[in-house]
Design an enzyme around this catalytic site. Structure first.
Site, PDB file in Angstrom:
ATOM      1  N   ASP A  58       0.776  -1.241   0.000  1.00  0.00           N
ATOM      2  CA  ASP A  58       0.000   0.000   0.000  1.00  0.00           C
ATOM      3  C   ASP A  58       0.811   1.297   0.000  1.00  0.00           C
ATOM      4  OD1 ASP A  58      -1.632  -2.157   0.583  1.00  0.00           O
ATOM      5  OD2 ASP A  58      -2.755  -1.149   2.150  1.00  0.00           O
ATOM      6  N   GLU A  93       1.393  -8.981  11.701  1.00  0.00           N
ATOM      7  CA  GLU A  93       1.195  -8.595  10.299  1.00  0.00           C
ATOM      8  C   GLU A  93       2.565  -8.416   9.620  1.00  0.00           C
ATOM      9  OE1 GLU A  93      -1.185  -5.067  10.014  1.00  0.00           O
ATOM     10  OE2 GLU A  93      -1.485  -5.273   7.841  1.00  0.00           O
TER      11      GLU A  93
END
Ligand code: DGY
Length: 426
Positions: free
Chosen positions: A167, A397
């Site tokens: 992202d 994550e």
């Protein structure tokens, strides 16, 4: 803290995040089905529940659009904990989904699942499931070829930073400048109510993400039109390498299923990519970098995606040597490979999402590629570091490459899945 039984802990995470047929990446931060997350999660389930592994991919493909496109998020159930939700996307699809896609790892995963079933003497019962998935995978790859490679170069042009899965990589900073954010309006982010803002993209980055969503929505999610008009059009080195690899796996599946004309079509895409992907080589930096197709400018950033050429099955002695020289320099600088941004870059931030942290799924692909190329030293370094991060800290994550601290969401499905797929129970 170190985990005493990581195998059991990883299985528990997948079971806890299982919503019945699909798995959420993390219940709080990402409460829906994500495309490439699900594909990796299937590799984890395959270690202890083969049927469930296949249904993860099948559920994802049940959300495929008529034109072959597979969305990056499927909103199976409403959840106010995530922004932007289905109302913002406005795709008017059933099931409700987003309007952009994600890196196409699914064909590689299906091939792996079938290989694993065959190795366990269980291949024949799964042939029907491969036969059912094959045309869907083919349609998705054809969609990439038709809509995401406008100049037929054999690369993938991303229309949104979220599409790349990386992202807030600095690769999108300059190509993002022409995105007009003046009409985005007010909105409330949910990610920063779950996580420290220091680990997340900035407000400007979010404004750009939303402006692109509004841009696609205003064009009725007509992907051909978006591809012709979008203010952000970047040939992504990550997606391009991943699609090339996935096409090789899809071609092998076509052979195994006796689908001759389909195998021929897929191999024509592979030939095109092998000829054209050099467009992403940056000679000055000596690395694989994404390139803005609107002005031809290479990002010049060395990221973890720069090391995916081995996974893509590309071999070129000069480029490999230059790539590996960067790998070795970075490997001397950080404790844990592979940082998502070169640690010598002034913009490196060890806990900010794709500007430094190590991601287990990228490591899995980079390490697999190195091992397949015969480079057991570097491939094992990546594998060992990845497993050690999880053993020490649990299933985050992402992780700081400098000191290994977890960043982003905890109890993360794809991280747990990579443990299961890569540790072989050790
Ligand atoms: C997010 O919301 O952070 C996701 O990465 C978008 O897919």
């Amino acid at each position: 803290m170190s985990i005493t039984d990581p195998d059991a802990a990883a299985r528990d995470i997948l079971k806890a995040n299982d919503r019945g047929g699909y798995t959420v990446p993390n219940g709080r931060v990402y409460p829906f089905q994500w495309n490439w997350d699900s594909a990796f999660v299937a590799l984890g389930f395959d270690r202890f529940d083969r049927d469930r592994a296949w249904s993860e991919v099948e559920t994802l493909f049940s959300a495929q659009w008529e034109d072959g496109f597979v969305p990056h998020i499927v909103f199976w159930k409403d959840d106010p904990g995530y922004f932007p939700g289905p109302d913002v996307w406005g795709t008017n699809k059933k099931p409700v989904s987003s309007g952009i896609t994600q890196p196409p790892v699914a064909a590689t995963v299906v091939r792996k699942l079938w290989d694993s079933a065959i190795a366990a003497g269980d291949g024949e019962p799964y042939r029907g499931r491969v036969e059912a998935l094959f045309p869907k995978l083919l349609a998705w790859h054809r969609w990439f070829h038709d809509v995401r490679d406008p100049d037929k170069r054999g690369v993938v042009v991303a229309m949104h930073p979220w599409e790349t899965g990386r992202d807030n990589s600095p690769e999108w900073d300059v190509p993002g400048e022409p995105i007009d954010v003046s009409n985005v309006g007010e909105y409330v982010r949910r990610d920063t109510s779950h996580l420290d803002a220091k680990m997340r993209p900035t407000k400007l980055e979010y404004d750009r993400y939303l402006a692109l969503v509004q841009f696609g929505r205003a064009r009725g999610w007509d992907h051909a039109r978006i591809a012709a008009e979008n203010p952000f059009r970047v040939a992504d080195v990550g997606m391009s390498m991943i699609l090339l690899r996935a096409n090789r796996d899809l071609a092998d599946l076509a052979d195994a299923l006796g689908k001759t004309s389909e195998a021929f079509e897929i191999r024509s895409w592979i030939d095109l990519a092998e000829l054209g992907i050099g467009y992403l080589w940056n000679d000055q930096v000596g690395a694989w970098c994404s390139r803005d197709i609107l002005n031809g400018r290479s990002s010049g950033f060395i990221t973890s995606a720069s090391f995916l050429s081995f996974y893509a099955g590309l071999r070129n002695s000069e480029r490999d040597a230059a790539t590996l020289a960067h790998f070795d320099r970075i490997a001397r600088t950080v404790e844990f490979m592979v940082p998502s941004l070169d640690p010598d870059d002034p913009g490196f931030q060890m806990i900010r999402y794709w500007r430094g942290p190590v991601w287990a799924v990228v490591n899995y692909m980079v390490g697999t590629g190195l091992l397949e190329s015969g480079d057991s030293v570097r491939g094992e370094r990546v594998r060992r570091d990845t497993l050690e991060l999880m053993r020490r800290n649990g299933f985050y994550e992402a992780y700081s490459p400098v000191d290994g601290t977890g960043s982003g969401g905890d109890d993360f499905s794809w991280t747990a899945a990579i443990w299961l797929a890569w540790s072989e129970g050790k």
